[in-house]
Scaffold this motif. Structure first.
Motif, PDB file in Angstrom:
ATOM      1  N   THR A  78       0.831  -1.205   0.000  1.00 56.36           N
ATOM      2  CA  THR A  78       0.000   0.000   0.000  1.00 56.36           C
ATOM      3  C   THR A  78       0.865   1.253   0.000  1.00 56.36           C
ATOM      4  O   THR A  78       0.606   2.192  -0.759  1.00 56.36           O
ATOM      5  N   SER A 137      -7.737   1.447  -2.066  1.00 56.09           N
ATOM      6  CA  SER A 137      -6.527   0.849  -1.505  1.00 56.09           C
ATOM      7  C   SER A 137      -6.667   0.553  -0.031  1.00 56.09           C
ATOM      8  O   SER A 137      -6.105  -0.385   0.476  1.00 56.09           O
ATOM      9  N   SER A 138      -7.417   1.364   0.698  1.00 54.63           N
ATOM     10  CA  SER A 138      -7.612   1.094   2.115  1.00 54.63           C
ATOM     11  C   SER A 138      -8.950   0.445   2.393  1.00 54.63           C
ATOM     12  O   SER A 138      -9.130  -0.162   3.434  1.00 54.63           O
TER      13      SER A 138
END
Length: 141
Positions: A78, A137-138
């Protein structure tokens, strides 16, 4: 006829949920609030994002936390993607990611000189902004 419910095994217990319930929704129902240290999940031992829909007759779910080997790998990937996204609009920036000892990534800066403190600060601001956007992404929706 598709299954309308799925049995989810988690932390030694099992419960029935609507098919398509996401990992995040399940974890919210289990914990009340999604713990900040959960980055992803293993569904039937396969790494998935938190927005992954739970389907099938029965799934085994395991939270991937920052303190685990898998969680460290998710956090590193990430961070790498955030760095690349934050510098994507720049004509120069990090390139040539390569893994080395102790599970670290190193980047080369493609320029005739090292980045200035202002450039580094700007990249960090863009990375923080991307984190604050809380995008895929999170996956904390």
């Amino acid at each position: 006829m598709p299954n309308r419910t799925v049995v989810v095994g988690f932390n030694g217990s099992a419960g029935r949920f609507d098919s398509g319930t996401t990992v995040t929704q399940f974890l919210h129902s289990y914990f009340g609030e999604l713990p900040r240290d959960i980055l992803a999940a293993l569904v039937n031992r396969r790494m998935v994002m938190l927005d992954f829909p739970l389907r099938g007759l029965h799934v085994e779910l395991e939270a991937v936390r920052t303190s685990t080997r898998e969680g460290e790998a998710v956090a590193r990937r990430t961070a790498s993607l955030l760095l690349l996204e934050a510098t994507a609009s720049s004509t120069r920036g990090p390139s040539g990611r390569r893994a080395v000892a102790r599970r670290r990534y190193f980047y080369r800066w493609l320029a005739d000189r090292a980045p200035s403190e202002q450039e580094v600060a700007s990249i960090l601001r863009r990375m923080r902004k991307l984190c604050a956007e809380d995008g895929p992404s999170s996956a904390r929706s």
